[in-house]
Scaffold this active site. Structure first.
Site, PDB file in Angstrom:
ATOM      1  CD  GLU A  75      10.082 -23.034 -32.078  1.00 35.67           C
ATOM      2  OE1 GLU A  75      10.464 -23.703 -33.047  1.00 35.67           O
ATOM      3  OE2 GLU A  75      10.805 -22.663 -31.146  1.00 35.67           O
ATOM      4  CG  ASP A  76       5.064 -20.627 -31.679  1.00 35.13           C
ATOM      5  OD1 ASP A  76       6.157 -20.809 -31.118  1.00 35.13           O
ATOM      6  OD2 ASP A  76       4.895 -19.850 -32.631  1.00 35.13           O
TER       7      ASP A  76
END
Ligand code: MN
Length: 487
Positions: A75-76
């Site tokens: 996600e990051d």
């Protein structure tokens, strides 16, 4: 917690093979998150470490801990799920992918709540460990909530109380549920939280002294009968669950009506020991009438088992006592996760990965296909799944599992649609009752029917609680009379 502290704890708990794999996952995540920092300050990797360490404390298997370390990577960061799979294999990648899916939806009011629910249930039906990692993630996020703007804090707190905590409860994870609620409580209603904490402050202190004295005396009495408990300890009721209880109308915000503010817990080596200990307790301390519950013979729907009783302890102070064996204790604290426990004798038994207790998860996915709109689905979930269940009996002794507040009509439809259609009342514990009478756990219900009756009364829709009864009544009403408006 530093990465070195984390690795030391891992090494104590897992075998060298798993320790090596977890160490690699930590290095991988550290590299991927390099240069990122948390909103609360400090390097970002502190967050995945906190999540993974919580999973370690819950004694979950190595793959779950690794997924905890890697859960925010796709996600990051620029590192992909495919790279995680290549490095750590399909199971870890599946778990990380599941968490990413569950967390991806952006806030859009009620819709998000529903979508999140669906995603969680689908994820859970595949592997409940995804949801457990999500709980660990949420617990750490709640601890660093102060840095966020007020509106966002409140939304996260509300979502925790309305979605995460009921799910944890439904999965039998009592400890996690209590912690989630207690962390969210001050953000959700700061004033009520302050009021509640002030209320219990001095009470806890006095009660803990009473419990301490009682513990000591029970130990003595058990020893006289050659009974040796594995453990006796006091436990404080979680603040939010106390708050919910005290604000029920019948309790009138009066702390004196709550008998389990502090409870005494006796862990006996085995089942027989539990009942023996209960005998000793009741012989020496007078039990309070109506407070004894045998959740061993009749477990709660989420699998909780224990004996509960309230006795008049030192100075006549009522104290709740909970008696259980080590297995029941594990189940009560960790719920379904107890099935994944990393045992000293080796790896968890992966053969029994899908516990039969999770059948309700599949049921939920099934319901989603049966109802028309997300709102209806949400309503069904709220009523049928997330609420407390009651157990009633047919005259033959079959157990019928219904949501709290269910009526005679719900019972009838649960047994058979014909029985529902022709129901005119019931003998509940041998007393005649109307169709709209509310049932409670332990009721023996014999449905009274009328042969000539053509079908259900559409007015029943006003009081039925189950989706099954509702849809039968609607359908029958449509067939019966097409001119009459249906509520
Ligand atoms: Mn996270």
């Amino acid at each position: 917690m530093t990465d070195q502290e984390f690795l030391r704890a891992i090494k104590r708990q897992y075998d060298p093979d798993d320790t090596a794999r977890i160490t690699r996952a930590l290095q991988f995540a550290t590299k991927a998150h390099a240069g990122q920092s948390r909103k609360s300050g400090g390097p970002y990797i502190q967050h995945p470490i906190a999540v993974a360490d919580r999973l370690r404390q819950m004694r979950l298997d190595a793959e779950t801990v690794m997924a905890g370390l890697l859960h925010d990577v796709p996600e990051d960061t620029t590192t992909t799920l495919a790279e995680i799979e290549a490095e750590f294999g399909p199971t870890v990648a599946f778990l990380v992918g599941g968490i990413t899916k569950v967390g991806k939806v952006k806030y859009r009011g009620l819709d998000r709540y529903i979508e999140n629910l669906q995603k969680m249930f689908i994820a859970m039906a595949e592997d409940v460990r995804v949801v457990i990692i999500k709980f660990a993630d949420r617990l750490d996020n709640l601890q660093t909530l102060d840095v966020l703007p007020k509106e966002k804090r409140q939304r996260i707190a509300q979502e925790t109380i309305e979605l995460y905590a009921p799910l944890a409860h439904r999965l039998g994870m009592g400890e996690i549920k209590g912690e989630l609620e207690d962390l969210a409580f001050p953000h959700l209603s700061p004033r009520e939280h302050l009021w509640m904490s002030t209320q219990v402050g001095t009470q806890y202190h006095q009660l803990e002294q009473v419990v301490e004295e009682l513990t000591w005396r029970i130990r003595e009495r058990l020893a006289q009968e050659d009974l040796s408990p594995n453990d006796i300890h006091g436990r404080r009721k979680h603040l939010y669950s106390l708050y919910k209880k005290i604000t029920r109308p019948e309790n009138n915000r009066d702390l004196r009506r709550i008998y389990d503010l502090v409870a005494l817990r006796i862990v006996m080596p085995n089942l027989g020991g539990c009942y023996a200990a209960l005998g000793v307790v009741h012989r020496h301390w007078k039990p309070m009438p109506g407070r004894f519950k045998d959740y061993i013979a009749q477990p709660k729907p989420n699998g909780y088992r224990s004996l509960h009783t309230t006795v008049f302890g030192p100075n006549g102070v009522p104290v709740e006592i909970q008696i259980r064996d080590p297995q029941m204790h594990d189940q009560a604290e960790y719920g379904v996760t107890a099935h994944w426990h990393y045992t000293e004798s080796g790896k968890p038994d992966t053969g029994s990965r899908v516990s039969p207790k999770l059948a309700w998860v599949n049921e939920l996915a099934e319901w989603r296909r049966q109802v028309d709109t997300p709102e209806q689905y949400l309503e069904t979930l709220r009523i049928d799944a997330l609420h407390q269940r009651i157990f009633c009996f047919t005259p033959n002794g079959d157990v019928i599992d219904l949501p709290e507040g269910a009526t005679v009509v719900d019972f009838a439809y649960h047994v058979h649609s014909d029985l529902g259609d022709r129901c005119v009342g019931a003998r509940v514990n041998e007393k005649m009752c109307r169709v709209d009478s509310t049932l409670k756990s332990g009721d023996v219900v014999e449905i009274v029917t009328e042969k000539r009756r053509k079908g259900p009364n559409p007015d029943w829709l006003d009081f039925v609680k189950t989706q099954a009864a509702r849809s039968h009544i609607r359908r029958a009403a449509r067939e019966q009379d097409t001119t009459r408006p249906i509520p």
